[in-house]
Enzyme design. Structure first.
Site, PDB file in Angstrom:
ATOM      1  N   SER A   1     -52.607 -12.800 -11.616  1.00  0.00           N
ATOM      2  CA  SER A   1     -53.694 -12.775 -12.588  1.00  0.00           C
ATOM      3  C   SER A   1     -53.494 -11.641 -13.607  1.00  0.00           C
ATOM      4  O   SER A   1     -52.440 -11.542 -14.221  1.00  0.00           O
ATOM      5  CB  SER A   1     -55.045 -12.670 -11.871  1.00  0.00           C
TER       6      SER A   1
ATOM      7  N   ARG B   1     -58.939 -16.494 -17.109  1.00  0.00           N
ATOM      8  CA  ARG B   1     -60.052 -15.657 -17.578  1.00  0.00           C
ATOM      9  C   ARG B   1     -60.123 -15.692 -19.098  1.00  0.00           C
ATOM     10  O   ARG B   1     -59.147 -16.008 -19.773  1.00  0.00           O
ATOM     11  CB  ARG B   1     -59.884 -14.222 -17.094  1.00  0.00           C
TER      12      ARG B   1
ATOM     13  N   LYS C   1     -60.685 -21.632 -12.367  1.00  0.00           N
ATOM     14  CA  LYS C   1     -61.175 -20.987 -13.583  1.00  0.00           C
ATOM     15  C   LYS C   1     -60.340 -21.425 -14.783  1.00  0.00           C
ATOM     16  O   LYS C   1     -59.118 -21.496 -14.698  1.00  0.00           O
ATOM     17  CB  LYS C   1     -61.123 -19.469 -13.417  1.00  0.00           C
TER      18      LYS C   1
END
Length: 522
Positions: free
Chosen positions: A131, A292, A392
């Site tokens: 991430s 994100r 996400k």
């Protein structure tokens, strides 16, 4: 970061199995570590991938396994290792057709599309990414046939089996030579399949017709090819402000603590885009695996909690095909502004522990309209109320900001200010505290009856709970609420820290009072 040293350690170093920190540990989203600390090495990836192969076989999953990766320095070599094991086990594998990078939401979307096709051979996926973590880190996570991060049953089994394989000296791991493994992997045009489908979930025609000047910073990550394709396919007035994809991420400004993180919710890490925000009507960014989002308008970088509230209010007002029975998901450490927005729309809130995996089933079944967490991760259903991505998706959250601007005439920050006139203006903060393993365990086992007070910052405690109201799952800590504010305390899953989140609808001084009282628990 010394890339050569990082890669050399990946291949040559092996974990010390007497040190728990060097074993396989699946946190809220897969296993993460660094080759420099012997927590993300070739041995780990061999064991994890073999465990995934065995798990999927035990579940009767025999379709293709979609594999994605981001731009971290360890992702390429870890991808090679993954492919060697998958080929050695005869698993049909799908990788980016252009040999490039594949964001998390594109893998999730591909799995869902495949499994909706009516085939009996279900697909699943592996995504190689830590991430937004620093450049020296690596990560790998497993997404099941529902397209989302695997639940605790799967990750617990995979973690246990992977550690058993490490203990056995990797006996039982089947591999194929790298050259043959790469050839065996089937090319898949992730970008085209995803980009062509975007009108199903966001009003791309309205965004294109508006002529809005948009800026986007992929932050050196895997979304670069996606944003190029989006701009071309829909004729957007969109500029990619940073096209670099170097694994050292030397172009990134240091985060608040001096470390390099590709965190699109951090004003420090977003400095490059914030310095040129005046060039655009609206700008946004994604972290390296694009799960994100960071939204920038004239007011600067938008607080993730604020933007989630805006998205929910807007979507519930502008998706007429969505049934009113759909619930709205939030993690219990996200802002209570969301609670008030959902109640104001007459909808049902679905509050869960930290981790996007808790939204997967609801999104997959079309029972949750939206799932979001305070760390700038969210996804939502298509215009017709079908699953889009059960992981996400930072890309559609960015595009939604443009749709909101076009359809309402308001910038996201202006929209939020209007919400505060209706529901109040909360202040929110998270603090981290050093903690030993024993302290973390004691906090994790705290019960509501152990709470040493009945008032919080001068207000009666309305509720104290250790299981989430939405699904009854343990939260790994405790949350305490009053009419005017709340706090939640929980141990970190990956670091020697305890975290306290708190929010006040009164002001900064009241928030400080909440923190002072919450800290007595530690």
């Amino acid at each position: 970061m010394n890339l050569s040293k990082l890669l050399s350690a990946y291949k040559s170093d092996s974990p010390n199995l007497n040190n728990p920190a060097e074993g396989v540990t699946f946190g809220t989203s897969g296993h993460r570590g660094s080759s420099l600390t012997r927590s993300f090495n070739r041995d780990h990836i061999l064991a994890i991938t073999q465990a995934v192969v065995e798990w999927r076989a035990g579940q009767g999953i025999c379709g293709p396994l979609y594999v994605g990766k981001d731009t971290h320095g360890l992702s390429d070599v870890a991808m090679d290792t993954v492919l060697e094991v998958l080929a050695g086990n005869g698993v049909v594998t799908r990788v980016d057709a252009a040999g490039g990078y594949t964001p998390t939401p594109l893998v999730s979307h591909a799995i869902l599309v495949h499994n909706r096709s009516g085939t009996d051979e279900l697909a699943d996926g592996l995504i190689i990414t830590p991430s937004h973590n620093p450049p020296e880190d690596g990560g790998i996570k497993y997404n099941g046939p529902d397209g989302g991060p695997a639940g605790t049953e799967a990750t617990g089994w995979i973690e246990s089996r992977a550690n058993a394989l490490l203990e056995a000296g990797l006996v039982g791991v089947k591999t194929s030579p790298r050259r043959m493994a790469v050839v065996a992997a089937k090319p898949w045009d992730y970008v085209a399949h995803y980009v062509d489908s975007l009108p199903l979930v966001v009003d791309m025609a309205a965004i294109a017709a508006s002529g809005l000047k948009l800026g986007v910073d992929p932050m050196g990550g895997s979304a670069l090819a996606v944003w190029d394709a989006v701009a071309k396919a829909y004729g957007l007035n969109l500029e990619v402000v940073n096209r670099q994809q170097a694994p050292e991420f030397a172009f990134m400004p240091p985060d608040h603590d001096g470390k390099i993180r590709m965190d699109c919710s951090s004003t420090a890490a977003m400095a490059n885009l914030l310095n040129i925000q005046d060039r655009f009507d609206l700008a946004f960014a994604n972290d390296p695996d694009a799960d994100r989002h960071g939204i920038v308008d004239v007011a600067g970088l938008m607080n993730p909690n604020h933007y989630l509230a805006v998205c929910i209010d807007y979507l519930l007002s502008n998706r007429p095909e969505w049934p009113t029975s759909l619930k709205v998901g939030k993690t219990l450490v996200s802002s209570s502004m969301i609670d008030r927005v959902v109640a104001g729309k007459g909808r049902t809130l679905y509050e869960v522990p930290v981790g996007f995996k808790w939204f997967v089933e609801g999104l997959y079944k079309g029972e949750l309209a939206f799932g979001g967490e305070e760390s700038a991760g969210a996804s939502f259903l298509t215009l017709s109320g079908k699953p889009w991505s059960t992981d996400k998706d930072g890309i559609i959250l960015c595009l939604l900001a443009a749709e909101i601007r076009v359809k309402t005439g308001k910038l996201p920050s202006e929209y939020y200010q209007e919400l505060t006139t209706r529901y109040g203006a909360p202040v929110y903060q998270r603090k981290d505290f050093p903690a030993t393993a024993e302290q973390k365990q004691r906090l994790k086992s705290l019960k509501p009856a152990d709470l040493p007070f009945s008032e919080l910052a001068g207000d009666p405690v309305q509720e104290a709970f250790t299981t989430a109201p939405g699904n009854g799952a343990g939260i790994g800590g405790i949350k305490v609420t009053t009419k005017k504010g709340w706090f939640a305390a929980r141990p970190s899953g990956t670091e020697n820290l305890c975290k306290i989140y708190a929010e006040s609808f009164v002001g900064e001084e009241h928030l400080a009072d909440i923190f002072r009282q919450a800290e007595t628990l530690l």
